[in-house]
Motif scaffolding. Structure first.
Motif, PDB file in Angstrom:
ATOM      1  N   GLY A  70       0.749  -1.165   0.018  1.00 37.31           N
ATOM      2  CA  GLY A  70       0.072   0.115   0.025  1.00 37.31           C
ATOM      3  C   GLY A  70       0.799   1.268   0.052  1.00 37.31           C
ATOM      4  O   GLY A  70       0.556   2.122  -0.903  1.00 37.31           O
ATOM      5  N   TYR A  71       1.835   1.361   0.817  1.00 32.38           N
ATOM      6  CA  TYR A  71       2.765   2.501   0.822  1.00 32.38           C
ATOM      7  C   TYR A  71       3.452   2.637  -0.423  1.00 32.38           C
ATOM      8  O   TYR A  71       3.628   3.827  -0.799  1.00 32.38           O
ATOM      9  CB  TYR A  71       3.795   2.352   2.015  1.00 32.38           C
ATOM     10  N   LEU A  72       3.869   1.607  -0.995  1.00 29.61           N
ATOM     11  CA  LEU A  72       4.552   1.563  -2.408  1.00 29.61           C
ATOM     12  C   LEU A  72       3.619   2.043  -3.363  1.00 29.61           C
ATOM     13  O   LEU A  72       4.100   2.998  -4.202  1.00 29.61           O
ATOM     14  CB  LEU A  72       5.140   0.214  -2.566  1.00 29.61           C
ATOM     15  N   LEU A  73       2.235   1.699  -3.313  1.00 30.47           N
ATOM     16  CA  LEU A  73       1.284   2.384  -4.461  1.00 30.47           C
ATOM     17  C   LEU A  73       1.311   3.823  -4.298  1.00 30.47           C
ATOM     18  O   LEU A  73       0.908   4.666  -5.313  1.00 30.47           O
ATOM     19  CB  LEU A  73       0.096   1.864  -4.099  1.00 30.47           C
ATOM     20  N   PHE A  74       1.616   4.449  -3.068  1.00 28.77           N
ATOM     21  CA  PHE A  74       1.765   5.940  -2.835  1.00 28.77           C
ATOM     22  C   PHE A  74       2.554   6.597  -3.833  1.00 28.77           C
ATOM     23  O   PHE A  74       2.229   7.496  -4.699  1.00 28.77           O
ATOM     24  CB  PHE A  74       2.093   6.383  -1.628  1.00 28.77           C
ATOM     25  N   ALA A  75       3.278   5.958  -4.424  1.00 24.85           N
ATOM     26  CA  ALA A  75       4.410   6.761  -5.478  1.00 24.85           C
ATOM     27  C   ALA A  75       3.627   6.434  -6.835  1.00 24.85           C
ATOM     28  O   ALA A  75       3.930   7.679  -7.686  1.00 24.85           O
ATOM     29  CB  ALA A  75       5.605   5.926  -5.507  1.00 24.85           C
ATOM     30  N   ILE A  76       2.778   5.638  -7.188  1.00 25.39           N
ATOM     31  CA  ILE A  76       2.093   5.525  -8.016  1.00 25.39           C
ATOM     32  C   ILE A  76       0.941   6.654  -8.122  1.00 25.39           C
ATOM     33  O   ILE A  76       0.589   7.229  -9.315  1.00 25.39           O
ATOM     34  CB  ILE A  76       1.603   4.265  -8.699  1.00 25.39           C
ATOM     35  N   VAL A  77       0.199   6.788  -6.918  1.00 24.27           N
ATOM     36  CA  VAL A  77      -0.903   7.744  -6.804  1.00 24.27           C
ATOM     37  C   VAL A  77      -0.434   8.723  -7.320  1.00 24.27           C
ATOM     38  O   VAL A  77      -0.974   9.683  -7.763  1.00 24.27           O
ATOM     39  CB  VAL A  77      -1.481   7.426  -5.496  1.00 24.27           C
ATOM     40  N   ALA A  78       0.875   9.245  -6.656  1.00 25.50           N
ATOM     41  CA  ALA A  78       1.633  10.630  -6.775  1.00 25.50           C
ATOM     42  C   ALA A  78       2.457  10.558  -7.683  1.00 25.50           C
ATOM     43  O   ALA A  78       3.586  11.146  -7.701  1.00 25.50           O
ATOM     44  CB  ALA A  78       1.940  11.016  -5.356  1.00 25.50           C
ATOM     45  N   ILE A  79       2.170  10.097  -8.971  1.00 29.19           N
ATOM     46  CA  ILE A  79       3.192   9.941 -10.049  1.00 29.19           C
ATOM     47  C   ILE A  79       3.933  11.011 -10.630  1.00 29.19           C
ATOM     48  O   ILE A  79       3.101  12.062 -10.648  1.00 29.19           O
ATOM     49  CB  ILE A  79       2.438   8.931 -11.082  1.00 29.19           C
ATOM     50  N   GLY A  80       5.107  11.137 -10.680  1.00 29.35           N
ATOM     51  CA  GLY A  80       5.776  12.039 -10.920  1.00 29.35           C
ATOM     52  C   GLY A  80       7.335  11.859 -11.248  1.00 29.35           C
ATOM     53  O   GLY A  80       7.686  10.641 -10.855  1.00 29.35           O
ATOM     54  N   ALA A  81       8.247  13.044 -11.236  1.00 30.98           N
ATOM     55  CA  ALA A  81       9.550  12.701 -11.538  1.00 30.98           C
ATOM     56  C   ALA A  81      10.271  12.200 -10.423  1.00 30.98           C
ATOM     57  O   ALA A  81      11.142  11.417 -10.360  1.00 30.98           O
ATOM     58  CB  ALA A  81      10.249  14.049 -11.952  1.00 30.98           C
ATOM     59  N   THR A  82       9.716  12.234  -9.128  1.00 35.28           N
ATOM     60  CA  THR A  82      10.289  11.799  -7.765  1.00 35.28           C
ATOM     61  C   THR A  82       9.758  10.509  -7.438  1.00 35.28           C
ATOM     62  O   THR A  82      10.446   9.842  -6.570  1.00 35.28           O
ATOM     63  CB  THR A  82      10.027  12.712  -6.649  1.00 35.28           C
ATOM     64  N   SER A  83       8.811   9.958  -8.274  1.00 40.99           N
ATOM     65  CA  SER A  83       8.259   8.655  -7.806  1.00 40.99           C
ATOM     66  C   SER A  83       9.410   7.554  -7.747  1.00 40.99           C
ATOM     67  O   SER A  83       9.406   6.765  -6.810  1.00 40.99           O
ATOM     68  CB  SER A  83       7.204   8.114  -8.884  1.00 40.99           C
ATOM     69  N   ALA A  84      10.249   7.418  -8.730  1.00 37.28           N
ATOM     70  CA  ALA A  84      11.140   6.497  -9.034  1.00 37.28           C
ATOM     71  C   ALA A  84      11.944   6.444  -7.534  1.00 37.28           C
ATOM     72  O   ALA A  84      12.513   5.218  -7.218  1.00 37.28           O
ATOM     73  CB  ALA A  84      12.038   6.481 -10.467  1.00 37.28           C
ATOM     74  N   ASN A  85      12.503   7.563  -7.268  1.00 35.26           N
ATOM     75  CA  ASN A  85      13.315   7.549  -6.218  1.00 35.26           C
ATOM     76  C   ASN A  85      12.577   7.252  -4.841  1.00 35.26           C
ATOM     77  O   ASN A  85      13.585   6.518  -4.210  1.00 35.26           O
ATOM     78  CB  ASN A  85      14.169   8.961  -5.920  1.00 35.26           C
ATOM     79  N   SER A  86      11.636   7.603  -4.733  1.00 40.34           N
ATOM     80  CA  SER A  86      10.813   7.225  -3.573  1.00 40.34           C
ATOM     81  C   SER A  86      10.518   5.690  -3.448  1.00 40.34           C
ATOM     82  O   SER A  86      10.944   4.866  -2.585  1.00 40.34           O
ATOM     83  CB  SER A  86       9.439   7.887  -3.588  1.00 40.34           C
ATOM     84  N   VAL A  87      10.453   5.008  -4.932  1.00 43.47           N
ATOM     85  CA  VAL A  87      10.106   3.713  -4.610  1.00 43.47           C
ATOM     86  C   VAL A  87      11.425   2.767  -4.558  1.00 43.47           C
ATOM     87  O   VAL A  87      11.507   2.245  -3.383  1.00 43.47           O
ATOM     88  CB  VAL A  87       9.411   3.271  -6.113  1.00 43.47           C
TER      89      VAL A  87
END
Lengths: 459, 483
Positions: A298-315
């Motif tokens: 679920g927390y990982l999906l946050f990055a896709i919900v807030a998809i953008g340039a920083t998502s990859a680093n967060s994941v």
């Protein structure tokens, strides 16, 4: 590219080593091959990436970083496997070969540039795992795990194929660049088929990730499989699944955000609550970790919900933190189960007195999973929350915060058992490779927690 | 030598070294040594401090550049008293644990917590502040849960989840504020410059307020506190009551009110009323307690309620009073808990009814205890008087009825603390208390230092007030709350 070839050849080589009964060589050869793969990836770093083989794969920074993470996690898993497999079955070579095949699939999933490649990658990864889950032929739970995983996995593959077919029907191509072109060039005239395809892809990828409401296989499969295979599924496969998910959506579907973000938002919230609420009531540490892995999805999906340039680093950060802690969590469970025969919380009672360093490593892992500062897990959660708040999804973050507080409840049960419940027990023998893996994982967790800048700006 | 990093690093390094010491004797001595080095390292800051409103001894490095996070710390007139309090009390807390045989682990956790507390009191970057806030929480959890009483596991998980949940809400607010900052950092000064609209400031207020209110604690967020204080080992109780709850008050002054003045304008009165309710409520409960530690725990809620009310009154006197009273309360409550520890250790019970007549056999303890009680009540010529006097002036300016009810603390505290004193020290000795041994060794040192501080600050509070005066005036002028 040479990395993928190396990996595939390595798996076949290991299989042949088994044929010639070169049992002692299995682990060193596998490790050597994996290290070589990491080096080959390292050489790739910094070069401008072009899609290879008619646009099938693309080794950009994203692909390289996540592949390296997968390979390193596999190295750690293999280190834990010394003398683990020997006890379970006479056919040791298969384990190594299947793990390596599965890894090859995972690496393809994070570096695909064509939907056909995504499908092939997921299949290579999964088919090997169906066998691995059931490799204890005489064990009832292991068989159940394999059957469940296979049946559900076959369904999700159906969804995946159907989704890809619909995308192809609408856009006329499997190639990510062409699909992106299709989405960008006619913002008004996107076919309903395309939307249906996106939904089907979400279903199948959420299945691989273990996100609700497609998570029902996770606890039983994680619980029934041999623990080492569970570690592999919970770390490498999850990493590959979320990276593939992100790659596809980041490449192609950003312009259609308004359509699929609400869907994912609801799924994310359900995933968090299902994972956490059920983890609280578990009595077995293995099942607790299985459910907690759902909440982390679920927390990982946050990055896709807030998809953008920083998502990859967060994941990247989150998945690294989560995987390291998971390796310690499940790895220590192997040892505890060997010593006590139980997977329950009580099996950890009084561990701190006899195995202070092992307990410290487990405590660090649990704190990291719970998201306490100065561990990598905190920075991971922090990056996820930042990303979502930048999108003004305040409600989601507040719900996530409630879930993070619930997480304390079950992660701390392990700490409470180890430190505060005195019990006379014998010290657990921790063999050399286990020491190395736990030490490295705990150390990296702390280092990344104290100085996260090493990993935050990588991609 | 006035590099703030050194101040933070000494306890951390000490903690790492102590984690490997298994000999109780060696652990004690090493811990005391490290804490005394910390005290020595604080002196240059005190000497070189210029009592104006500026931020001094600033240190900064880029911590996570990709996310705009700096490790930025500094000291001004508001944080210096709390830094002094922390570094001054830690040696006393370590000394007070000398009567027990702890391994290095406990002292390591105490010192690690000291580092977290110092980071909270010096942080000028919201991320660093949050990290310090949590880093102070983990060690105290382990201290209380490892060496506490029989209910320690249940009580402490409640304490932990309660405070952790509060701080997560604060984290949400911090990230939200960061998103609004044009320069994309977490600097306190950037947060000060945000002029958010009123509705945003209102929820920001609650996100911060709940975190701080749980920590202090303010009624009705106090339910974790009496159990935790009672079940914790004495060193843990002292850390919680003497230093850690000041994190909450400091957070109000440094973060909440300047960042969300419109939120405070909307809800400040409510918060102040909650503080005053806490004063009266806790004092009444304290009066009915027969458990020595519980009584002091409730008295602490009452006293901190008055401090909180002084902060929300938001004027120079109230804020000055809050800052000096934070220091005073730290000193007094440490003394009270230490006396309680001496009693409990020798008599094996926390029940006041089983005590009595101790003054006869332990005159030195009786006199020092009386001084500390007087300080806690706020009698003139003790430290408590200065603080409570200023606080009440401040609250009076806000509204006379608040001051009337707030003033009840002094009267009610006198009632329940003197009742406790009477039950413990006066009357006829019973079988247990007749041979009560007077203070000795390290107990003498701790109590003597506390007594000297109680009277010293009471007689001549000017230097302490002088440290914070300019900074407080500047802050009040800069942030005006429209009623």
């Amino acid at each position: 590219m040479s990395a993928i070839i190396t990996l595939s050849l390595l798996a076949i080589l290991v299989l042949y080593l088994g044929l010639f009964k070169a049992r002692r060589a299995l682990l060193p050869v596998s490790l050597l091959g994996l290290v070589a793969t990491v080096v080959l990836y390292g050489v790739q770093w910094g070069k401008t990436a072009e899609p290879l083989y008619s646009g099938m794969v693309l080794f950009d920074h994203f692909a390289v970083v996540f592949s390296v993470v997968c390979v390193i996690l596999t190295i750690l898993v293999l280190l834990l496997s010394k003398d683990y497999f020997d006890k379970s079955s006479p056919h040791v070579a298969e384990y190594y070969a299947l793990l390596l095949f599965s890894l090859t699939g995972a690496v393809l999933v994070v570096s695909f540039h064509n939907l056909a490649m995504l499908f092939i990658g997921i299949e290579i990864m999964s088919v090997a795992l169906y066998i691995l889950a059931g490799i204890r032929k005489k064990d009832f739970a292991s068989n159940e795990a394999a059957l469940k995983y296979f049946l559900m996995g076959a369904y999700s593959t159906g969804f995946l194929l159907f989704g890809i077919a619909l995308l192809y029907g609408a856009s006329g191509s499997f190639d990510l660049a062409a699909i992106k072109e299709y989405v960008v060039s006619n913002p008004q005239g996107i076919s309903p088929l395309f939307y249906a395809g996106i939904l089907l892809l979400i279903v199948s990828l959420a299945f691989k990730l273990g996100a609700a409401p497609f998570h029902f296989w996770t606890p039983d499969v994680y619980d029934g499989s041999p623990i080492l295979i569970t570690i592999f599924m919970a770390t490498v496969v999850k990493t590959a699944a979320i990276a593939g998910f992100l790659r596809l959506f980041y490449f192609c579907f950003i312009p259609l955000q308004d359509f699929w973000v609400p869907v994912l938002l609801v799924m994310t919230i359900i995933t968090l609550f299902v994972g956490n609420l059920t983890a609280i009531v578990q009595q077995s540490v293995k099942r607790m970790l299985a459910y907690s892995s759902i909440s982390h999805a679920g927390y990982l999906l946050f990055a896709i919900v807030a998809i953008g340039a920083t998502s990859a680093n967060s994941v990247l950060f989150y998945v690294t933190a989560y995987s390291l802690s998971t390796i310690i969590g499940f790895g220590s469970l192997i040892l505890v189960k060997r010593a006590t025969g139980s997977e329950h919380f009580e099996a950890f009672n009084g561990l701190a007195k006899k195995n202070p360093y092992l307990s410290l490593a487990i405590a660090i892992a649990m704190l990291s999973l719970a998201g306490i500062p100065l561990t990598a897990g905190f920075v991971g959660k922090f990056m996820m929350f930042s990303g979502v708040l930048a999108d003004y999804q305040v409600l989601l973050v507040v719900l996530a915060v409630i879930n993070a507080a619930m997480g304390i409840f079950y992660y701390f049960r392990v700490i409470v058992a180890m430190y505060f419940k005195p019990l006379d027990r014998d010290a657990i023998v921790v063999s050399g490779p286990y020491r190395v893996v736990f030490f490295l994982a705990a150390l990296i967790t702390l280092l990344l927690g104290v100085y996260p800048a090493w990993l935050t700006g990588l991609i | 030598m006035d590099n703030l990093f050194i101040l933070l690093l000494i306890p951390v390094l000490g903690a790492i070294a102590l984690a490997f010491v298994r000999q109780p004797r060696a652990a004690k001595q090493l811990a005391l040594l490290v804490s005394l080095i910390s005290v020595a390292a604080t002196i240059p800051f005190l000497v070189n401090f210029v009592p104006d409103a500026s931020m001094q001894f600033e240190q900064r490095f880029a911590w996570i550049p990709a996310l705009g996070i700096n490790f930025h710390i500094g000291i001004d007139g508001i944080s210096l008293p709390l830094v002094l309090l922390t570094n001054g009390l830690i040696p006393l807390i370590i000394l007070s644990a000398f009567s027990y045989e702890y391994k290095g682990g406990l002292y390591a956790l105490v010192l690690f917590m000291q580092a977290g507390l110092l980071l909270v009191f010096t942080a000028l970057d919201a991320f660093a502040f949050y990290v310090g806030w949590e880093v102070a929480l983990i060690p105290i959890y382990f201290i209380c849960a490892l060496w506490g009483g029989e209910n320690r596991i249940r009580v402490n998980i409640k304490f932990f989840i309660y405070t952790f949940f509060g701080s997560l809400l604060m984290l949400v607010a911090i990230i939200y504020l960061h998103v609004q900052v044009p320069s994309g950092d977490y600097e306190l000064s950037s947060f000060y410059q945000l002029a958010l609209d009123a509705s945003t400031q209102r929820w920001i207020f609650w996100a911060f307020f709940i975190a701080f209110a749980i920590k202090m604690p303010i009624f009705p967020f106090h339910t974790w506190q009496p159990d935790t204080y009672t079940e914790a080992p004495t060193a843990g109780t002292m850390l919680l009551a003497a230093i850690m709850l000041k994190m909450g008050v400091y957070g109000l002054i440094r973060w909440l009110i300047p960042i969300a003045p419109l939120g405070v304008a909307a809800y400040g009165q409510l918060a102040l009323v909650l503080c005053i309710i806490g004063v009266v409520y806790a004092s009444i409960i304290a009066f009915k307690q027969n458990d020595a530690k519980r009584l002091i725990a409730y008295s602490s809620i009452g006293h901190v309620g008055l401090i909180g009310a002084g902060v929300f009154a938001w004027n120079v006197q109230g804020l000055q009073g809050a800052i000096i009273q934070m220091v005073n309360h730290g000193i007094s409550v440490l003394g009270l808990f230490f006396v309680a520890d001496i009693l409990i250790r020798r008599l094996g019970t926390r029940d006041l009814a089983a005590m009595g007549g101790i003054a006869k056999s332990a005159p030195a303890l009786a006199i020092m205890f009386l001084t500390i009680v007087m300080g806690a009540i706020g009698l003139p010529v003790t430290n408590g008087f200065v603080g409570e006097f200023l606080l009440l002036i401040g609250i009076y300016q806000y509204g006379i009825w608040y001051a009337v009810f707030g003033g009840l603390t002094i009267i009610l505290a006198a009632v329940y603390l003197l009742r406790m004193y009477q039950k413990v020290m006066l009357g006829e000795p019973n079988a247990q208390t007749s041979g009560f041994a007077d203070v000795s060794g390290t107990e003498w040192i701790v109590l003597a230092v506390v007594v000297v501080l109680v009277i010293g600050i009471g007689v001549y509070p000017k230097p302490l007030l002088g440290i914070s005066e300019a900074a407080v005036t500047e802050l009040i002028n800069k942030v005006s709350l429209v009623k």
